[in-house]
Design a protein around this motif. Structure first.
Motif, PDB file in Angstrom:
ATOM      1  N   UNK A  16       0.859  -1.197   0.075  1.00 60.59           N
ATOM      2  CA  UNK A  16       0.015  -0.126   0.192  1.00 60.59           C
ATOM      3  C   UNK A  16       0.871   1.357   0.068  1.00 60.59           C
ATOM      4  N   UNK A  17       0.601   2.130  -0.825  1.00 61.08           N
ATOM      5  CA  UNK A  17       1.333   3.473  -1.119  1.00 61.08           C
ATOM      6  C   UNK A  17       1.304   4.431   0.337  1.00 61.08           C
ATOM      7  N   UNK A  18       0.248   4.219   0.811  1.00 59.69           N
ATOM      8  CA  UNK A  18       0.066   5.382   2.132  1.00 59.69           C
ATOM      9  C   UNK A  18      -0.722   4.705   3.241  1.00 59.69           C
ATOM     10  N   UNK A  19      -0.335   4.659   4.336  1.00 56.41           N
ATOM     11  CA  UNK A  19      -1.293   4.319   5.781  1.00 56.41           C
ATOM     12  C   UNK A  19      -1.592   5.666   6.299  1.00 56.41           C
ATOM     13  N   UNK A  36       1.742   2.461  16.930  1.00 55.32           N
ATOM     14  CA  UNK A  36       2.178   1.365  16.133  1.00 55.32           C
ATOM     15  C   UNK A  36       2.830   1.966  14.963  1.00 55.32           C
ATOM     16  N   UNK A  37       2.234   2.946  14.294  1.00 50.09           N
ATOM     17  CA  UNK A  37       2.855   3.620  13.257  1.00 50.09           C
ATOM     18  C   UNK A  37       4.316   4.560  13.489  1.00 50.09           C
ATOM     19  N   UNK A  63       2.899  13.245   5.209  1.00 51.84           N
ATOM     20  CA  UNK A  63       4.158  13.107   5.384  1.00 51.84           C
ATOM     21  C   UNK A  63       4.708  12.014   4.871  1.00 51.84           C
ATOM     22  N   UNK A  64       5.858  11.868   4.812  1.00 50.80           N
ATOM     23  CA  UNK A  64       6.764  10.830   4.391  1.00 50.80           C
ATOM     24  C   UNK A  64       6.491   9.543   5.161  1.00 50.80           C
ATOM     25  N   UNK A  65       6.876   8.356   4.761  1.00 46.82           N
ATOM     26  CA  UNK A  65       6.544   7.074   5.548  1.00 46.82           C
ATOM     27  C   UNK A  65       7.672   6.877   6.322  1.00 46.82           C
ATOM     28  N   UNK A  69       7.104   0.439   5.462  1.00 44.82           N
ATOM     29  CA  UNK A  69       7.021   0.071   4.239  1.00 44.82           C
ATOM     30  C   UNK A  69       6.249   0.765   3.074  1.00 44.82           C
ATOM     31  N   UNK A  70       5.764   2.105   3.701  1.00 43.71           N
ATOM     32  CA  UNK A  70       4.897   2.836   2.701  1.00 43.71           C
ATOM     33  C   UNK A  70       5.574   4.102   2.527  1.00 43.71           C
ATOM     34  N   UNK A  71       5.260   4.658   1.446  1.00 45.97           N
ATOM     35  CA  UNK A  71       5.819   5.871   0.821  1.00 45.97           C
ATOM     36  C   UNK A  71       5.560   7.135   1.710  1.00 45.97           C
ATOM     37  N   UNK A  72       4.062   6.801   1.966  1.00 42.88           N
ATOM     38  CA  UNK A  72       3.386   8.254   2.975  1.00 42.88           C
ATOM     39  C   UNK A  72       2.664   7.930   4.160  1.00 42.88           C
ATOM     40  N   UNK A  73       2.433   8.814   4.834  1.00 49.02           N
ATOM     41  CA  UNK A  73       1.453   8.424   6.124  1.00 49.02           C
ATOM     42  C   UNK A  73       0.539   9.915   5.868  1.00 49.02           C
ATOM     43  N   UNK A  74      -0.564   9.342   6.086  1.00 53.50           N
ATOM     44  CA  UNK A  74      -1.596  10.608   5.953  1.00 53.50           C
ATOM     45  C   UNK A  74      -2.300  10.555   7.361  1.00 53.50           C
ATOM     46  N   UNK A  75      -2.317  11.463   8.015  1.00 51.19           N
ATOM     47  CA  UNK A  75      -2.441  11.847   9.349  1.00 51.19           C
ATOM     48  C   UNK A  75      -3.684  12.337   9.326  1.00 51.19           C
ATOM     49  N   UNK A  76      -4.546  11.953  10.247  1.00 50.72           N
ATOM     50  CA  UNK A  76      -6.029  12.831  10.423  1.00 50.72           C
ATOM     51  C   UNK A  76      -6.426  12.604  12.144  1.00 50.72           C
TER      52      UNK A  76
END
Length: 169
Positions: A16-19, A36-37, A63-65, A69-76
């Motif tokens: 997956x590209x982003x978590x 965990x992240x 942000x970056x991951x 193992x993901x390129x990005x992290x989307x924070x909400x």
């Protein structure tokens, strides 16, 4: 856009590209999903989040991951049930804004945890319904996303999610 669900660890979704991080308002290491992240990503993740803090309920940033193992992290930041109102609208915004950030960054796949249903006290079944409804409604608007995955940690939550998901088909 395909929607799927799996039982597992949100910080271990290598294809997956982003978590999505169910973040706290300061985007710091915490418990649950955020813990965990952050543990897997390393200290650079907290540093990368600083310029975006404090986050308001329903907002999402990327942000970056780092060590993930993901390129990005989307924070909400999800709503605290019974405190942040209107909670259903704010929870829907978490999913919608996360999907928008994914598209703005040309992502094809994103994995969500169940937002606000843990420490923030959002009722599990209601939270799952908001999540599915929001993602399904967004799918008709999506131009880039090919896969949205829900990653459910516990056996009990997975069974509830599966029941609700299958009853919608």
């Amino acid at each position: 856009m395909r929607i799927e669900f799996v039982q597992g660890d949100i910080s271990n979704q290598p294809e997956i590209e982003a978590v999505v991080n169910a973040a706290n308002k300061e985007l710091r290491t915490g418990g649950g999903v955020a813990g965990a992240i952050h543990r897997k990503a390393g200290s650079d993740l907290e540093e990368a989040g600083r310029p975006y803090a404090p986050l308001k309920p329903g907002e999402a940033v990327v942000t970056e991951g780092f060590g993930l193992p993901n390129k990005y992290v989307i924070h909400t930041l999800g709503p605290v049930y019974g405190v942040d109102e209107p909670s259903e609208e704010l929870l829907g915004s978490c999913y919608r804004e996360s999907l928008k950030r994914a598209e703005e960054n040309d992502m094809k796949s994103v994995a969500f945890p169940l937002i606000s249903t843990g420490a923030f006290g959002y009722p599990l079944e209601a939270g799952i319904r908001v999540a599915l409804e929001t993602v399904e409604n967004y799918s008709s608007l999506s131009e880039r996303l090919e896969l949205v995955r829900f990653v459910i940690f516990s056996d009990e939550e997975f069974e509830v999610f599966r029941r609700i998901y299958e009853s919608r088909s």
